[in-house]
Write a protein that holds these residues in place. Sequence first.
Motif, PDB file in Angstrom:
ATOM      1  N   ALA A  88      37.556  37.553  42.100  1.00 31.73           N
ATOM      2  CA  ALA A  88      37.172  38.580  42.546  1.00 31.73           C
ATOM      3  C   ALA A  88      36.729  39.514  41.830  1.00 31.73           C
ATOM      4  O   ALA A  88      37.191  39.559  40.720  1.00 31.73           O
ATOM      5  CB  ALA A  88      38.921  39.604  42.994  1.00 31.73           C
ATOM      6  N   ALA A  89      35.749  40.657  42.378  1.00 26.81           N
ATOM      7  CA  ALA A  89      35.861  41.224  41.125  1.00 26.81           C
ATOM      8  C   ALA A  89      35.301  42.660  42.117  1.00 26.81           C
ATOM      9  O   ALA A  89      35.120  42.863  43.797  1.00 26.81           O
ATOM     10  CB  ALA A  89      33.682  41.091  40.528  1.00 26.81           C
ATOM     11  N   ARG A  90      35.365  43.830  41.710  1.00 27.49           N
ATOM     12  CA  ARG A  90      35.217  45.221  41.886  1.00 27.49           C
ATOM     13  C   ARG A  90      34.111  45.438  41.157  1.00 27.49           C
ATOM     14  O   ARG A  90      34.578  45.804  40.171  1.00 27.49           O
ATOM     15  CB  ARG A  90      36.014  45.828  42.793  1.00 27.49           C
ATOM     16  N   TYR A  91      33.584  47.131  41.793  1.00 33.12           N
ATOM     17  CA  TYR A  91      33.236  48.417  40.488  1.00 33.12           C
ATOM     18  C   TYR A  91      33.266  49.491  41.376  1.00 33.12           C
ATOM     19  O   TYR A  91      33.256  50.208  42.947  1.00 33.12           O
ATOM     20  CB  TYR A  91      31.535  47.635  40.673  1.00 33.12           C
ATOM     21  N   ASN A  92      33.578  50.522  40.858  1.00 33.03           N
ATOM     22  CA  ASN A  92      34.262  51.431  40.862  1.00 33.03           C
ATOM     23  C   ASN A  92      32.689  53.059  40.297  1.00 33.03           C
ATOM     24  O   ASN A  92      32.480  53.142  38.998  1.00 33.03           O
ATOM     25  CB  ASN A  92      35.133  52.750  40.358  1.00 33.03           C
ATOM     26  N   LEU A  93      31.959  53.845  41.105  1.00 31.93           N
ATOM     27  CA  LEU A  93      31.318  54.538  41.307  1.00 31.93           C
ATOM     28  C   LEU A  93      31.701  56.137  41.726  1.00 31.93           C
ATOM     29  O   LEU A  93      31.775  56.158  43.135  1.00 31.93           O
ATOM     30  CB  LEU A  93      29.462  54.295  41.305  1.00 31.93           C
ATOM     31  N   ARG A  94      32.350  56.608  40.847  1.00 34.22           N
ATOM     32  CA  ARG A  94      32.835  57.738  40.909  1.00 34.22           C
ATOM     33  C   ARG A  94      34.083  57.283  41.887  1.00 34.22           C
ATOM     34  O   ARG A  94      34.955  57.172  42.017  1.00 34.22           O
ATOM     35  CB  ARG A  94      31.462  58.711  41.530  1.00 34.22           C
ATOM     36  N   ASP A  95      33.652  58.050  43.717  1.00 35.41           N
ATOM     37  CA  ASP A  95      34.872  58.515  44.730  1.00 35.41           C
ATOM     38  C   ASP A  95      34.458  57.172  45.253  1.00 35.41           C
ATOM     39  O   ASP A  95      35.176  56.781  46.260  1.00 35.41           O
ATOM     40  CB  ASP A  95      34.519  59.121  45.530  1.00 35.41           C
ATOM     41  N   LEU A  96      33.268  56.112  44.823  1.00 29.92           N
ATOM     42  CA  LEU A  96      33.070  55.511  45.753  1.00 29.92           C
ATOM     43  C   LEU A  96      33.630  53.431  45.096  1.00 29.92           C
ATOM     44  O   LEU A  96      33.406  53.419  44.357  1.00 29.92           O
ATOM     45  CB  LEU A  96      31.339  54.583  46.275  1.00 29.92           C
ATOM     46  N   MET A  97      33.823  52.339  45.798  1.00 32.74           N
ATOM     47  CA  MET A  97      34.257  51.439  45.161  1.00 32.74           C
ATOM     48  C   MET A  97      34.282  50.187  46.355  1.00 32.74           C
ATOM     49  O   MET A  97      33.934  50.361  47.035  1.00 32.74           O
ATOM     50  CB  MET A  97      35.972  51.204  45.217  1.00 32.74           C
ATOM     51  N   VAL A  98      32.865  49.303  45.484  1.00 33.45           N
ATOM     52  CA  VAL A  98      32.768  48.448  46.045  1.00 33.45           C
ATOM     53  C   VAL A  98      32.766  46.762  45.377  1.00 33.45           C
ATOM     54  O   VAL A  98      33.200  46.783  44.717  1.00 33.45           O
ATOM     55  CB  VAL A  98      31.468  48.463  46.063  1.00 33.45           C
ATOM     56  N   GLY A  99      33.445  45.881  46.110  1.00 32.29           N
ATOM     57  CA  GLY A  99      34.546  44.598  45.685  1.00 32.29           C
ATOM     58  C   GLY A  99      33.566  43.051  46.293  1.00 32.29           C
ATOM     59  O   GLY A  99      33.475  43.429  47.315  1.00 32.29           O
ATOM     60  N   ILE A 100      33.824  41.925  45.573  1.00 32.17           N
ATOM     61  CA  ILE A 100      33.500  40.754  46.597  1.00 32.17           C
ATOM     62  C   ILE A 100      34.440  39.639  45.957  1.00 32.17           C
ATOM     63  O   ILE A 100      35.462  39.990  44.765  1.00 32.17           O
ATOM     64  CB  ILE A 100      32.591  40.366  45.999  1.00 32.17           C
ATOM     65  N   ASN A 101      35.275  38.802  46.916  1.00 30.86           N
ATOM     66  CA  ASN A 101      36.125  38.066  46.864  1.00 30.86           C
ATOM     67  C   ASN A 101      35.945  36.651  46.814  1.00 30.86           C
ATOM     68  O   ASN A 101      35.145  36.374  48.595  1.00 30.86           O
ATOM     69  CB  ASN A 101      37.154  39.027  47.028  1.00 30.86           C
ATOM     70  N   TYR A 102      36.339  35.589  46.920  1.00 32.37           N
ATOM     71  CA  TYR A 102      36.259  34.164  47.320  1.00 32.37           C
ATOM     72  C   TYR A 102      37.418  33.388  47.104  1.00 32.37           C
ATOM     73  O   TYR A 102      38.460  33.729  45.984  1.00 32.37           O
ATOM     74  CB  TYR A 102      34.836  33.722  46.582  1.00 32.37           C
ATOM     75  N   SER A 103      37.529  32.479  47.786  1.00 30.93           N
ATOM     76  CA  SER A 103      38.923  32.247  48.345  1.00 30.93           C
ATOM     77  C   SER A 103      38.460  30.433  48.415  1.00 30.93           C
ATOM     78  O   SER A 103      37.730  29.898  48.927  1.00 30.93           O
ATOM     79  CB  SER A 103      40.323  32.373  48.041  1.00 30.93           C
ATOM     80  N   ASN A 104      39.371  29.427  47.812  1.00 27.36           N
ATOM     81  CA  ASN A 104      38.870  28.036  47.841  1.00 27.36           C
ATOM     82  C   ASN A 104      40.614  26.899  47.645  1.00 27.36           C
ATOM     83  O   ASN A 104      41.068  27.265  47.420  1.00 27.36           O
ATOM     84  CB  ASN A 104      38.411  27.039  46.833  1.00 27.36           C
ATOM     85  N   VAL A 105      40.747  26.714  49.396  1.00 29.87           N
ATOM     86  CA  VAL A 105      42.442  26.019  49.675  1.00 29.87           C
ATOM     87  C   VAL A 105      42.064  24.544  50.135  1.00 29.87           C
ATOM     88  O   VAL A 105      41.330  24.671  50.320  1.00 29.87           O
ATOM     89  CB  VAL A 105      43.294  26.793  50.178  1.00 29.87           C
TER      90      VAL A 105
END
Length: 395
Positions: free
Chosen positions: A251-268
């Motif tokens: 998972a990764a995320r980026y914060n830009l002041r009041d906005l946060m965006v993120g992506i994630n991936y999983s394999n089971v």
Amino acid sequence: MNSLKRARARALALSCLPLAGALLPAGASAQSSVTLYGVVDNAFAYSSNQKGHSNFYMSQGNLQASKFGLLGSEDIGGGTKTIFRLESGFNSLTGAQSSAGYMFNRQAYVGLTNDRYGTVTLGRQYTPYFQMVGALGPTGVLTGATGAHPGDLDALDTTLRLNNSVTYLSPTIAGLQFSAQYGLGGVPGSIASGSQFSAAIRYDYQPFAVAAGYVKLKDIATSAALGTFAVNSPVNSGYATAHSSQLFAAAARYNLRDLMVGINYSNVQYTPGSGSLFTSEGVFNTYGVISTYRITPAVTVGAGYSYTQASKANGITDPARYHQISLEQTYNLSTRTTLYALEAYQHAHGKTLVAAGSTGTSITDAVAVVGDSQNTTPSSGPSQFVGMVGLRHAF
């Protein structure tokens, strides 16, 4: 005579002082602290379809699990502290324990921590996989009740804990931190039997954070080290008899002041053994995006989308796919009290393998099961909507 007795008693007391100092709890002389903390979280909830019927009901532990705990530390010198945590989950609608037979079902550990060398803890604990990747994934931003991936099959919510485990957490060096955990199976003559392993790494640089983690679970049905692991939703119940399971997530995320965006991936991956009720490995891949925006210091809104796809296996040529949209709105009445609203919709396609009693499995149409809150009350069809309005107080 009395004065002689008093003198002897005084001399005896003085001679015992060094021994008394050794026997007294270290907290009597060293700096120590114990903190009581917890959460109470209740809500009104609506589901469009629970086993064929809509339902308006009360639900608890939605924005955060209802729980209480004790967190303590003692400075023993040289930059080292002894630490412990005892944490218990409960049903805040009825007062019942979350897990029968467990006083401290969520966490129970003791350890040593040092700013220079890191932290070692022993007991019942969450995995590094959850602590690092889960913190950046869907449940670290959106609640697991409606934001966890379908059925929480990748255990990025709080469903995976290891008993009899030892965990090492490194200090943070130039934004990089890693952790490893080993759960002892406790099988005489076979160290590997029933053992569990997890490792994760996280890197933070200014507004950017990324993490990756891994879990290997062995002897799922019999291991004394595997404290809890959910294989009970219509998404993955057909693999409940797996000999082992392997989980990877990033998972990764980026914060830009009041906005946060993120992506994630999983394999089971679920691997069969001699006692399994399925014959070939089952695999689930999930892709997700999340975002939050702070409108005011008190008001935050969030959203997430995930897509989960199962593999073609065990006679299934049209494997299950799940689309899920999750929304969250919070209003902080104070630093401890929050009003919230949650909404989620899921649509399922294809076929899935489900448990058919204790002696077999069957292939059926995939049904919707929103987040981690509807595992025991899935939809009877391909769609399910869940909405909640509640109040959370932390202490």
